[in-house]
Design a protein around this motif. Structure first.
Motif, PDB file in Angstrom:
ATOM      1  N   ASP A  18       0.833  -1.190   0.000  1.00 32.06           N
ATOM      2  CA  ASP A  18       0.000   0.000   0.000  1.00 32.06           C
ATOM      3  C   ASP A  18       0.873   1.246   0.000  1.00 32.06           C
ATOM      4  O   ASP A  18       1.997   1.227   0.478  1.00 32.06           O
ATOM      5  CB  ASP A  18      -0.903   0.020   1.237  1.00 32.06           C
ATOM      6  N   THR A  35       0.754   5.627   0.719  1.00 30.89           N
ATOM      7  CA  THR A  35       0.014   6.755   1.280  1.00 30.89           C
ATOM      8  C   THR A  35       0.534   8.039   0.664  1.00 30.89           C
ATOM      9  O   THR A  35       1.740   8.235   0.551  1.00 30.89           O
ATOM     10  CB  THR A  35       0.161   6.816   2.813  1.00 30.89           C
ATOM     11  N   THR A  46      -4.919   6.727   0.900  1.00 25.87           N
ATOM     12  CA  THR A  46      -4.133   5.496   0.811  1.00 25.87           C
ATOM     13  C   THR A  46      -4.529   4.751  -0.453  1.00 25.87           C
ATOM     14  O   THR A  46      -5.718   4.552  -0.722  1.00 25.87           O
ATOM     15  CB  THR A  46      -4.376   4.589   2.038  1.00 25.87           C
TER      16      THR A  46
END
Length: 85
Positions: free
Chosen positions: A4, A6, A25
């Motif tokens: 992931d 951000t 995100t």
């Protein structure tokens, strides 16, 4: 890259303006796998030298080398070739 990410967005307020910071995100939800698409809905050849084909597509970007094994279910084996796109 498989994880992931951000991102934070912010700015500087000018004359008569206000700024609010925002954060988001990006979720990496790709599933590893392959999709096989047979030509004309099936893949079959003949002893007389018939030809057929299929397309193999990865369902997500690879993070390492990918090996795909191909085998024949019949008694006769033919020659094959792979053409990456």
């Amino acid at each position: 890259d498989g994880s992931d990410e951000t991102v934070t967005v912010s700015g500087v307020a000018g004359n008569k303006a206000s700024v609010t910071a925002a954060s988001l995100t990006i979720t990496d939800d790709d599933a590893a796998g392959v999709t096989v698409v047979e030509s004309d809905g099936g893949t079959a050849t003949t002893e007389a030298g018939g030809k057929d084909g299929f397309t193999v597509v990865l369902t997500s970007a690879p993070t390492a080398n990918v090996t795909i094994a191909v085998s024949s279910s019949g008694h006769h084996r033919g020659d094959g070739e792979a053409r990456p796109r």
